[in-house]
Design an enzyme around this catalytic site. Structure first.
Site, PDB file in Angstrom:
ATOM      1  N   HIS A  22     -27.392 -20.643  11.648  1.00 28.47           N
ATOM      2  CA  HIS A  22     -28.758 -21.126  11.866  1.00 28.47           C
ATOM      3  C   HIS A  22     -29.258 -22.074  10.770  1.00 28.47           C
ATOM      4  CE1 HIS A  22     -29.974 -17.476   9.672  1.00 28.47           C
ATOM      5  NE2 HIS A  22     -29.774 -16.695  10.702  1.00 28.47           N
ATOM      6  N   HIS A  76     -29.269  -3.605  13.403  1.00 30.41           N
ATOM      7  CA  HIS A  76     -30.032  -4.869  13.476  1.00 30.41           C
ATOM      8  C   HIS A  76     -29.650  -5.560  14.780  1.00 30.41           C
ATOM      9  CE1 HIS A  76     -31.646  -8.692  12.331  1.00 30.41           C
ATOM     10  NE2 HIS A  76     -30.644  -9.163  11.632  1.00 30.41           N
ATOM     11  N   GLU A  78     -29.950  -8.821  15.683  1.00 31.26           N
ATOM     12  CA  GLU A  78     -29.566 -10.249  15.719  1.00 31.26           C
ATOM     13  C   GLU A  78     -28.168 -10.369  16.354  1.00 31.26           C
ATOM     14  OE1 GLU A  78     -30.144 -12.418  12.044  1.00 31.26           O
ATOM     15  OE2 GLU A  78     -30.015 -14.331  13.107  1.00 31.26           O
ATOM     16  N   ASP A  80     -25.439 -11.801  15.909  1.00 29.70           N
ATOM     17  CA  ASP A  80     -24.180 -11.699  15.149  1.00 29.70           C
ATOM     18  C   ASP A  80     -23.762 -10.235  14.968  1.00 29.70           C
ATOM     19  OD1 ASP A  80     -26.529 -11.745  13.545  1.00 29.70           O
ATOM     20  OD2 ASP A  80     -25.368 -12.055  11.736  1.00 29.70           O
ATOM     21  N   HIS A 142     -33.410  -8.006   7.485  1.00 31.07           N
ATOM     22  CA  HIS A 142     -33.762  -9.368   7.753  1.00 31.07           C
ATOM     23  C   HIS A 142     -34.806  -9.599   8.850  1.00 31.07           C
ATOM     24  CE1 HIS A 142     -31.843 -13.280   9.625  1.00 31.07           C
ATOM     25  NE2 HIS A 142     -32.798 -13.608   8.803  1.00 31.07           N
ATOM     26  N   ASP A 161     -27.359  -6.668   6.844  1.00 28.62           N
ATOM     27  CA  ASP A 161     -27.432  -8.000   6.227  1.00 28.62           C
ATOM     28  C   ASP A 161     -27.589  -7.950   4.695  1.00 28.62           C
ATOM     29  OD1 ASP A 161     -27.107  -9.659   8.428  1.00 28.62           O
ATOM     30  OD2 ASP A 161     -29.245  -9.797   8.861  1.00 28.62           O
ATOM     31  N   TYR A 189     -26.255 -16.875  -0.064  1.00 30.51           N
ATOM     32  CA  TYR A 189     -26.701 -16.072   1.088  1.00 30.51           C
ATOM     33  C   TYR A 189     -28.135 -15.581   0.869  1.00 30.51           C
ATOM     34  CZ  TYR A 189     -26.410 -12.030   4.337  1.00 30.51           C
ATOM     35  OH  TYR A 189     -26.617 -11.101   5.320  1.00 30.51           O
ATOM     36  N   HIS A 220     -21.750  -8.588   6.392  1.00 33.19           N
ATOM     37  CA  HIS A 220     -21.121  -9.902   6.243  1.00 33.19           C
ATOM     38  C   HIS A 220     -20.336  -9.936   4.933  1.00 33.19           C
ATOM     39  CE1 HIS A 220     -23.297 -11.793   9.529  1.00 33.19           C
ATOM     40  NE2 HIS A 220     -24.448 -11.398   9.024  1.00 33.19           N
TER      41      HIS A 220
HETATM   42 FE1  FEO Z   1     -29.775 -11.005  10.560  1.00 28.48          FE
HETATM   43 FE2  FEO Z   1     -26.383 -11.022  10.073  1.00 28.48          FE
HETATM   44  O1  FEO Z   1     -27.988 -11.044  11.065  1.00 28.48           O
END
Ligand code: FEO
Length: 391
Positions: A22, A76, A78, A80, A142, A161, A189, A220
């Site tokens: 993003h 979460h 999102e 991903d 996040h 995250d 990050y 991640h």
């Molecule tokens: Fe907020 Fe890795 O997604």
């Protein structure tokens, strides 16, 4: 799949190719970490990005029949971390999904209202057999739905995250990769994703105060097991807005005039023994520059006036920085113009909106800076250095 502890495995995927997350340029790719816990109850923690669903399923099948999964924890919503949901549910039809209320509503928006998901309000923790999991909401670290999952028996925090990095690597742990690269990616990050959410991250750190953590299992990049305190202390400094005594100059140029000014200011700063990092905004990506802004004491932004407005690359950086709102910065705008200026004023307005405390600047010259104007720029650099040094 990689063993984290006895009967606890990383079963995520490494995304070697992703270069844009993003708007954040991920030079080293990323990974979508997911974990499988084999106890009397079998638990999957987090899905992965949708193109990798089959790979995640293959990793699970190396360990067990997915039909044996009892719980799926979604930290979460999102995509991903949720994109593989439908494919996983096809092979794990007996699993009960557990998430926060906000996560439940977001998952239903993305993937359909027929999803059956239990709320952590009803299930704040679950017993697995030898081990257990406790869910801790960390809203806005996040998204509003975010939570972390803690396993007290093994002192593992599945942090989603938080504490992550966009860093694709064959190493899974902090003791298997270069620590300088690891901290560089963790810094980049944080600056690009979590910097504007510092209050929420601070609250999350507070919620975890006193909780013993031996392994920080992120969603991640690299898992912290050798030295989780390294990233925890970095986050503590970042949410406090601690700065280092250096300046970032971000500029662009049309015919070289603003560049001359930027270089003269940089020389002035450096002449006082203060470090300066200079970025041409066409040559450098916003996400790399903002990573350097994170710990800088001063930020100087300059560019030429183009069509009575800000040069496009400078406008892009200003918009990016305004959203990320760096803490505790002094700064200044500078520029050049032909017949009618305007860019410097707009730049200053945007810098104020980004929360930067402006040092008044008259560094804005027509067509080409002469020797006297370059000297003024150099002197202004010295003034900025004095401010950085609190003189
Ligand atoms: Fe907020 Fe890795 O997604």
């Amino acid at each position: 799949m990689i063993k984290i502890k006895e009967d606890i495995y990383w079963i995520g995927v490494v995304d070697w190719a992703v270069r844009n997350f993003h708007g954040y340029i991920t030079h080293r790719g990323s990974s979508y970490n997911s974990y499988l816990i084999l106890d009397e109850k079998v638990v999957l923690i987090d899905f992965v990005k949708s193109p990798f669903a089959d790979e995640q399923i293959a990793h699970i099948k190396e360990l067990i029949d997915p039909k044996r999964i009892d719980y799926i924890i979604v930290n979460h919503a999102e995509p991903d971390h949720s994109g593989s949901i439908r494919k996983i549910l096809e092979v794990a039809p007996n699993a009960e999904i557990i998430a926060t209320d906000r996560c439940i509503s977001t998952l239903k928006k993305y993937y359909g209202t027929d999803l059956k998901i239990s709320s952590i309000q009803q299930k704040p923790s679950i017993k697995l057999g030898k081990r257990s999991l406790t869910f801790v909401p960390v809203p806005m670290a996040h998204w509003p739905d975010s939570m972390v999952t803690y396993m007290p028996e093994e002192k593992i925090l599945f942090s989603n995250d938080a504490f992550g990095q966009h860093y694709a690597s064959s190493g899974r742990f902090d003791d298997e990769v270069d620590s300088t690269i690891l901290m560089h990616e963790a810094t980049t990050y944080y600056a690009n994703i979590l910097m504007p959410l510092w209050r929420s991250v601070k609250n999350a750190l507070k919620a975890l105060e006193g909780v013993p953590v031996e392994i920080l299992a992120t969603s991640h990049g690299i898992i912290w097991r050798k030295d989780p305190s390294m990233i925890l202390s970095a986050y503590t400094k970042w949410v406090a807005g601690e700065t280092k005594p250096y300046a970032v100059i971000a500029y662009d140029t049309m015919w070289g005039s603003t560049e001359k000014v930027a270089r003269a200011i940089a020389e002035g700063i450096n002449s006082k023994g203060v470090e300066v990092k200079v970025f041409n905004l066409t040559a450098s990506h916003n996400s790399d520059v903002i990573a350097e802004v994170l710990e800088a004491k001063a930020v100087l932004i300059g560019g030429p006036t183009l069509n009575n407005h800000v040069f496009p690359s400078v406008a892009s950086f200003l918009a990016y920085m305004r959203g990320l709102k760096p803490m505790n910065k002094i700064g200044a705008a500078f520029g050049s113009y032909g017949w009618a200026g305007g860019a410097k004023k707009i730049t200053e307005t945007e810098m104020i909106a980004a929360g930067i405390q402006l040092i008044p600047s008259e560094i804005d010259f027509s067509y080409k800076p002469n020797e006297d104007e370059l000297k003024k720029s150099y002197d202004f650099g010295q003034l900025i250095a004095d401010k950085i040094l609190n003189k």
